[in-house]
Design a protein around this motif. Sequence first.
Motif, PDB file in Angstrom:
ATOM      1  N   UNK A 214      18.674  38.305  58.876  1.00 39.18           N
ATOM      2  CA  UNK A 214      17.325  38.448  58.323  1.00 39.18           C
ATOM      3  C   UNK A 214      16.368  37.421  58.927  1.00 39.18           C
ATOM      4  N   UNK A 215      16.931  36.334  59.456  1.00 47.11           N
ATOM      5  CA  UNK A 215      16.064  35.249  59.936  1.00 47.11           C
ATOM      6  C   UNK A 215      15.103  35.695  61.031  1.00 47.11           C
ATOM      7  N   UNK A 216      15.543  36.655  61.844  1.00 46.11           N
ATOM      8  CA  UNK A 216      14.634  37.074  62.930  1.00 46.11           C
ATOM      9  C   UNK A 216      14.091  38.487  62.708  1.00 46.11           C
ATOM     10  N   UNK A 217      14.204  38.986  61.493  1.00 48.20           N
ATOM     11  CA  UNK A 217      13.914  40.395  61.241  1.00 48.20           C
ATOM     12  C   UNK A 217      12.763  40.598  60.263  1.00 48.20           C
ATOM     13  N   UNK A 218      11.865  41.482  60.628  1.00 42.82           N
ATOM     14  CA  UNK A 218      10.795  41.907  59.722  1.00 42.82           C
ATOM     15  C   UNK A 218      11.233  43.259  59.151  1.00 42.82           C
ATOM     16  N   UNK A 219      11.918  43.188  58.038  1.00 44.01           N
ATOM     17  CA  UNK A 219      12.572  44.394  57.522  1.00 44.01           C
ATOM     18  C   UNK A 219      11.580  45.494  57.171  1.00 44.01           C
ATOM     19  N   UNK A 220      10.469  45.104  56.614  1.00 39.98           N
ATOM     20  CA  UNK A 220       9.496  46.115  56.227  1.00 39.98           C
ATOM     21  C   UNK A 220       8.966  46.839  57.451  1.00 39.98           C
ATOM     22  N   UNK A 221       8.619  46.071  58.467  1.00 40.94           N
ATOM     23  CA  UNK A 221       8.074  46.692  59.663  1.00 40.94           C
ATOM     24  C   UNK A 221       9.116  47.613  60.303  1.00 40.94           C
ATOM     25  N   UNK A 222      10.327  47.137  60.398  1.00 40.78           N
ATOM     26  CA  UNK A 222      11.358  47.950  61.066  1.00 40.78           C
ATOM     27  C   UNK A 222      11.635  49.228  60.283  1.00 40.78           C
ATOM     28  N   UNK A 223      11.670  49.092  58.976  1.00 46.14           N
ATOM     29  CA  UNK A 223      11.890  50.284  58.146  1.00 46.14           C
ATOM     30  C   UNK A 223      10.727  51.270  58.319  1.00 46.14           C
TER      31      UNK A 223
ATOM     32  N   UNK B  33      18.882  41.824  49.293  1.00 49.37           N
ATOM     33  CA  UNK B  33      18.336  42.577  48.164  1.00 49.37           C
ATOM     34  C   UNK B  33      16.925  42.096  47.831  1.00 49.37           C
ATOM     35  N   UNK B  34      16.724  40.802  47.912  1.00 49.48           N
ATOM     36  CA  UNK B  34      15.396  40.248  47.638  1.00 49.48           C
ATOM     37  C   UNK B  34      14.390  40.702  48.687  1.00 49.48           C
ATOM     38  N   UNK B  35      14.796  40.648  49.949  1.00 52.96           N
ATOM     39  CA  UNK B  35      13.872  41.029  51.023  1.00 52.96           C
ATOM     40  C   UNK B  35      13.563  42.526  50.948  1.00 52.96           C
ATOM     41  N   UNK B  36      14.563  43.304  50.625  1.00 54.11           N
ATOM     42  CA  UNK B  36      14.337  44.751  50.540  1.00 54.11           C
ATOM     43  C   UNK B  36      13.397  45.065  49.380  1.00 54.11           C
ATOM     44  N   UNK B  37      13.637  44.442  48.238  1.00 47.81           N
ATOM     45  CA  UNK B  37      12.768  44.695  47.085  1.00 47.81           C
ATOM     46  C   UNK B  37      11.325  44.314  47.417  1.00 47.81           C
ATOM     47  N   UNK B  38      11.169  43.233  48.120  1.00 48.84           N
ATOM     48  CA  UNK B  38       9.820  42.812  48.511  1.00 48.84           C
ATOM     49  C   UNK B  38       9.212  43.836  49.468  1.00 48.84           C
ATOM     50  N   UNK B  39      10.004  44.270  50.439  1.00 42.49           N
ATOM     51  CA  UNK B  39       9.503  45.265  51.391  1.00 42.49           C
ATOM     52  C   UNK B  39       9.088  46.548  50.666  1.00 42.49           C
ATOM     53  N   UNK B  40       9.795  46.879  49.618  1.00 41.19           N
ATOM     54  CA  UNK B  40       9.505  48.121  48.891  1.00 41.19           C
ATOM     55  C   UNK B  40       8.477  47.904  47.786  1.00 41.19           C
ATOM     56  N   UNK B  41       8.073  46.665  47.596  1.00 42.39           N
ATOM     57  CA  UNK B  41       7.059  46.377  46.571  1.00 42.39           C
ATOM     58  C   UNK B  41       7.582  46.441  45.150  1.00 42.39           C
ATOM     59  N   UNK B  42       8.862  46.198  44.964  1.00 40.66           N
ATOM     60  CA  UNK B  42       9.402  46.288  43.603  1.00 40.66           C
ATOM     61  C   UNK B  42      10.147  45.022  43.184  1.00 40.66           C
ATOM     62  N   UNK B  43       9.827  43.894  43.812  1.00 45.37           N
ATOM     63  CA  UNK B  43      10.505  42.666  43.401  1.00 45.37           C
ATOM     64  C   UNK B  43       9.949  42.171  42.071  1.00 45.37           C
ATOM     65  N   UNK B  44      10.868  41.853  41.139  1.00 45.95           N
ATOM     66  CA  UNK B  44      10.422  41.375  39.839  1.00 45.95           C
ATOM     67  C   UNK B  44      10.932  39.993  39.458  1.00 45.95           C
ATOM     68  N   UNK B  45      12.254  39.853  39.346  1.00 44.16           N
ATOM     69  CA  UNK B  45      12.810  38.612  38.819  1.00 44.16           C
ATOM     70  C   UNK B  45      14.224  38.450  39.369  1.00 44.16           C
ATOM     71  N   UNK B  46      14.827  37.289  39.100  1.00 43.25           N
ATOM     72  CA  UNK B  46      16.206  37.120  39.563  1.00 43.25           C
ATOM     73  C   UNK B  46      17.141  36.662  38.450  1.00 43.25           C
ATOM     74  N   UNK B  47      18.358  37.167  38.534  1.00 41.36           N
ATOM     75  CA  UNK B  47      19.469  36.634  37.759  1.00 41.36           C
ATOM     76  C   UNK B  47      20.247  35.750  38.713  1.00 41.36           C
TER      77      UNK B  47
END
Lengths: 434, 434, 434, 434
Positions: free
Chosen positions: A196-205, B281-295
């Motif tokens: 993830x360190x070198x990856x822009x996941x949103x852009x790539x997706x 999981x955190x990065x994906x949630x952020x990319x999808x605009x659905x990040x809320x909180x963490x356990x």
Amino acid sequence: MSDFFNGLGPIKYEGPTSENDFAFRRYNPDEVVMGKPLKEHLRFSIAYWHSFAWEGGDPFGGRTFERPWYPQDEMDNARLKADVAFEMFTLLGAPFFCFHDADVRPEGATFAESRDRLNEMADIFERKMDETGVKLLWGTANMFSERRFMSGAATNPDPDVYAYAAASVKACMDVTHRLNGENYVLWGGREGYETLLNTDMKRERDHAIRFLQQVVEYKHKIGFKGAILIEPKPQEPTKHQYDYDVATVYGMLKDAGLEKEVQVNIEQGHAILAGHSFEHELALATALGIFGSIDMNRNDYQSGWDTDQFPNNVPEVALAYYEVLKAGGFTTGGTNFDAKLRRQSLDAEDLILGHVGGMDTCAAGFKAAARMLEDGKLEEAREARYTGWNGEPAMQMLEGTLEDAAARVEAEGLEPQPVSGRQERLENLVNRYL
Amino acid sequence: MSDFFNGLGPIKYEGPTSENDFAFRRYNPDEVVMGKPLKEHLRFSIAYWHSFAWEGGDPFGGRTFERPWYPQDEMDNARLKADVAFEMFTLLGAPFFCFHDADVRPEGATFAESRDRLNEMADIFERKMDETGVKLLWGTANMFSERRFMSGAATNPDPDVYAYAAASVKACMDVTHRLNGENYVLWGGREGYETLLNTDMKRERDHAIRFLQQVVEYKHKIGFKGAILIEPKPQEPTKHQYDYDVATVYGMLKDAGLEKEVQVNIEQGHAILAGHSFEHELALATALGIFGSIDMNRNDYQSGWDTDQFPNNVPEVALAYYEVLKAGGFTTGGTNFDAKLRRQSLDAEDLILGHVGGMDTCAAGFKAAARMLEDGKLEEAREARYTGWNGEPAMQMLEGTLEDAAARVEAEGLEPQPVSGRQERLENLVNRYL
Amino acid sequence: MSDFFNGLGPIKYEGPTSENDFAFRRYNPDEVVMGKPLKEHLRFSIAYWHSFAWEGGDPFGGRTFERPWYPQDEMDNARLKADVAFEMFTLLGAPFFCFHDADVRPEGATFAESRDRLNEMADIFERKMDETGVKLLWGTANMFSERRFMSGAATNPDPDVYAYAAASVKACMDVTHRLNGENYVLWGGREGYETLLNTDMKRERDHAIRFLQQVVEYKHKIGFKGAILIEPKPQEPTKHQYDYDVATVYGMLKDAGLEKEVQVNIEQGHAILAGHSFEHELALATALGIFGSIDMNRNDYQSGWDTDQFPNNVPEVALAYYEVLKAGGFTTGGTNFDAKLRRQSLDAEDLILGHVGGMDTCAAGFKAAARMLEDGKLEEAREARYTGWNGEPAMQMLEGTLEDAAARVEAEGLEPQPVSGRQERLENLVNRYL
Amino acid sequence: MSDFFNGLGPIKYEGPTSENDFAFRRYNPDEVVMGKPLKEHLRFSIAYWHSFAWEGGDPFGGRTFERPWYPQDEMDNARLKADVAFEMFTLLGAPFFCFHDADVRPEGATFAESRDRLNEMADIFERKMDETGVKLLWGTANMFSERRFMSGAATNPDPDVYAYAAASVKACMDVTHRLNGENYVLWGGREGYETLLNTDMKRERDHAIRFLQQVVEYKHKIGFKGAILIEPKPQEPTKHQYDYDVATVYGMLKDAGLEKEVQVNIEQGHAILAGHSFEHELALATALGIFGSIDMNRNDYQSGWDTDQFPNNVPEVALAYYEVLKAGGFTTGGTNFDAKLRRQSLDAEDLILGHVGGMDTCAAGFKAAARMLEDGKLEEAREARYTGWNGEPAMQMLEGTLEDAAARVEAEGLEPQPVSGRQERLENLVNRYL
Ligand SMILES: [Co+2]
Ligand SMILES: [Co+2]
Ligand SMILES: [Co+2]
Ligand SMILES: [Co+2]
Ligand SMILES: [Co+2]
Ligand SMILES: [Co+2]
Ligand SMILES: [Co+2]
Ligand SMILES: [Co+2]
């Protein structure tokens, strides 16, 4: 006729008691099941890559096979390979085959040369398909082996690679269209990340999604009638791939607005790697309306990578085909053996026997699944469990509000009593059909 | 004041060189980082269930702890438990707590009695929250422990259980609303299946989606301002859960039309069980605009179940908070310790020390993440990798057709050359901030 | 006669086409295979713990079953439980059963009371065994459920727990001896660690070894003729157990000097958790000369914990019994169903059907294995692969030095050519017998 | 001097605040810790294979690197490779290196030619070692890459391959001896099986054991003073390897009578693949008296194969070195980086930076471990837990009989009370040293 298979004749159905290694015991192509011959249900397909392009290497050792079409970087050998491939399709009575561009032609010095070579091989295929009656289940572009794709194809940080991927898919779709392929498949082997360190996941997706839209638009433009299929895989070669599993692909299709346009090609081994059973992925795809085709193989349960072995466990295969049948059976899809010999299985005979065993396993599993579905007991039991939901009050509850539903508890004095899920009884039932 | 903690006073920050077990070394709540005190960034929350309701049992043995509030089926003991809980929140200086209905009150003989008991405990909480300043991060309904929920709550084959689930959520949302909870969480502990053989996956998934819609509608009706969060988990207790991971939940939200209404509460242990890293999981949630909180917790990498241990690995936690900070930090969310003592950690002191260690680990990781983000080198390196995509031609390519993109290859003679992904260099860079 | 099974009569063999759920389709106890009735080969045994003591709880929820012998902390209920247990053994025609002390009697207020209760239950068992002809496959002591064993039994940091473990094993061995048990089993459920930080692994391992020696010495002292068996398991409940797998146990036996005295009881689920196939563990135990008995069940391949389900996959079970038969079949050992109902399988009928399905699966697998071994083709193929080693020069090479062996390469101009391992051919061959 | 590293000078220690990528921040080779300079504690070694022989391929794609010493099948390039290798050893200040025969010389047309080439490279190494002061940590024979070894080396069904393996090991041991290697390592890459169906496990295991004995005899014959080390790995490339993990190797050594002669070389990645933590394998090897050396790397926790990444997590590395220090530190062993660049890390700089990061991580972890051991608090806490065992009665109990121990329970009225295992407190303690 090459002499690769040493004069072996076509594999025939000889029934369960045959002592002949080179015969089908369970797969009788013409046996009618649920109103159709088995061969039309199963729609077996041979994968060019594993059987003809892969040389037996693994991360700790190089080529073990010796094939007359090596080295594979010469067009003459590509033609010889095609000869042997169609001989094998014919020997096995496989109605379909599948290929990547890179399986069938050596890479050229330029993109144009690569494409021309692909087209030349397509000419040969076209003739051989005419002669043999073998059809193309699907074509696809290999966008993971060449060095240029090391950081992805459509998701590459370099836009020139995106262009190269577009050109590759276009060339392969054109050929697939010309050869009347019934589907076109995308497997995003390196559409993922190593870190993830070198990856822009949103852009790539986003790029992956846009690429998919362009592919679908192109399909319509050229009038390709086959289905566009995505093959999910969670990881390997990358640490994490964008098309992780069926559920993940579904979310991408929704974002792309393509959930009615694109289906999934589900591979047993990929399901296992993602932590799911094969039948889970099939059932989920059916529930989501995106089931397309299957890559049949098996993964070793004790290995953490994609082993792509031939299926040999009938009960497992039966559960998979049961989901296929519940989905209505294959339309454009089929049973593609994305399976390879073990690298110690050196002989031409092994190549035949791997497929014979796989086809027999599939046939046995399929027939069990068909009996199970026709008999109806399993579906009855499943439906009986949900009977309560068919009543008017339950359906109204779904339409109403949380408060309405909540109010029932005290109004009706609900104290729901659990009833047995009967899992063992159903497992026994399944075993009766095997 | 109970004597459960033997007169222990509030945990203070004493700095890295302190020799005192009962002190923070890394967590100084008032330390200002990126313009805000740490306590406002981290928003620590204590989970009622693990610390006060769980008795130390595992599948091979029963209760190991001895607490003065046992047995837990008496209201008097529930009150004592609440006393100790708020004492601990105060000792630790935790600004938030979280609870399930079943953690805080004994089940009643009827639903009405259960709800009344919950409301009675809420009265107590309200008073204690006033007195201590401790706030509610989120409330939730336990719909997996009681026998009635053995086959699911909203996805139960019995519609009466759906009603019961609705009543349970309504009661818990009402209380959460009254206590000004900043979120309401749904974890579908048994919203999944044990065997596909008895399961109508499509129907159950549809019910789960409909239930979620009803929950959101109810939230708006009562004017609850907090966020609705789903907590994904792949399995355990069930074989396979419908809210498997972030990507799966996203697909469900899209089908529900709720991707703007509902976010995810991501747990480290659940990410690991699903085959992902926490930061994925955190990065994906952020990319999808659905990040809320963490356990926040940690899973043992060699165990195949949810171990819910306190976090203790600063580098891992830093990568997680880096994603949180990139997402803009917490708004309604926070850092909830969904972590429990090992069942051999019997003492009241262990309960304090587990949290002290977890808070220190989080603070150290968070501060490293903040330095990393403020310094900007990592983001620079990431962005540099995609520079090509900022150019007009690349952006046009995304807007155009597959053919346009493909045409560039020959027109411009593209032969893309790979460039180093520099993973090791970036890993070294990260280590500079730790 | 209790009415727990609602008047159900004994399960009979009705053959493969029977439509009766409550009949054997594949297990005909009197069918003669390889010169012996199936029942004498398979030596089925029912596990008291799963079927009668376990109440349906899991880490996320409590008891789901309702049995007339609950609560289990009363001796009257223990007696009723025994009645039902022997009824079930008889209904199923199971020749054996197995138990832990804690399964059959409530814990007493003191050790003496616990032991007296065990002895009282043994009196009842003795009478019932006489009446029914059911025999004891093995007894064992539960040294993992009670709080006192939370940090281990023989490996506990507290020597008093070691003593308590000694007393527990002694009491159970005495009872097992009195009931003519054919084996005595040790499963070290908490003989491992949660964290290395607080563990002296060498010391704990030494204690485990010494305890085992004392057990063996005691066996000889009392003249117990059965085998002492260790049941390996890698983890769960602990993070890591000392008797991880067959290979690990072998090393401990060598250190104990007990590799001729003690054998292993191999469980399918434990093999899977340790990263091995069941047949691997069986084959290895046979190779090492320490094969004893099996705990038959199946683990869900997608779950990371011990699911202890009833076996239902005939091809897998066949490979396991093939190894058992190659080891010469069972002597003191047998097929113990260490398998439990799913917690949603609430009914008395489920208890019967789980076992019926398991017994049928085992019978089908066993018969396939026997055919395979009698036919001899697989063994021929295996032996053929090693033919070279039967020659004098090869045997001499093993006796000679590295230099001698090395010298052959140049002296004889060796350039070894690989030959096919024929894996797919052999997999097909196996499928012929299923 | 090649220009491969573009004039880069030696990496220097610049301290934690340095902004220079090409500097050590944590590894000061001359820093004295526990009475010895760090470089003498850590004994870093560079692996020839990953850094110089591996070309960046994976199962889905070929070579990504471009190195001036490609193609590697020419002796001139082997010499250039050696030049660059020793330049890198010097730049990094690595005191040791390790190699397989196949890493350093192209395979010849005959065994004799291969050996002569190895000897020729050894001449070069000898000179370069003299010039640079770099020493050989260990040599080993690659008996898994060439086609002839596809079915194993010493465990091959073909005795000629056994001879070939003997010749290979002899040649490599001779060279290792000549170069004063401090150890000789055996990693049985294909000493395992793909399928039990074609495998005689007992025979193959016996051959592996006999081979090991011959190796040890040969060591003594030539007077090699280094240690013989076995490197356990559970699987990959094979499905299951005979030297699965430390415990398995121990059982083999006991059977070989070599538990005093042979030690283990423990790799982090292999430990993880086998289901263990790195520190578990180290602690177990120490407990068994067979700890030798380490292959330092890290495995991706979400990947199911051996990823061989550079270590970057200081807390994890600290726990590993803590076990090394408790074992007395390295004698002949050292810290060999069995770690490779990601295949996207194309640049010469990446090769340097991967090692710089790894060395810094190890130094930081080692220093934390040393502080922890010197401080003594952790050991005190561990020992305190076993205090009871130091008493005379407890020791007598171990010497006595099961009955004696059992008798204590009633005689002394034992009712052992559990005490807290304090795991979280100890985890916090460890974090103080990091
Ligand atoms: Co596939
Ligand atoms: Co695959
Ligand atoms: Co949680
Ligand atoms: Co959890
Ligand atoms: Co068992
Ligand atoms: Co088990
Ligand atoms: Co290694
Ligand atoms: Co490795």
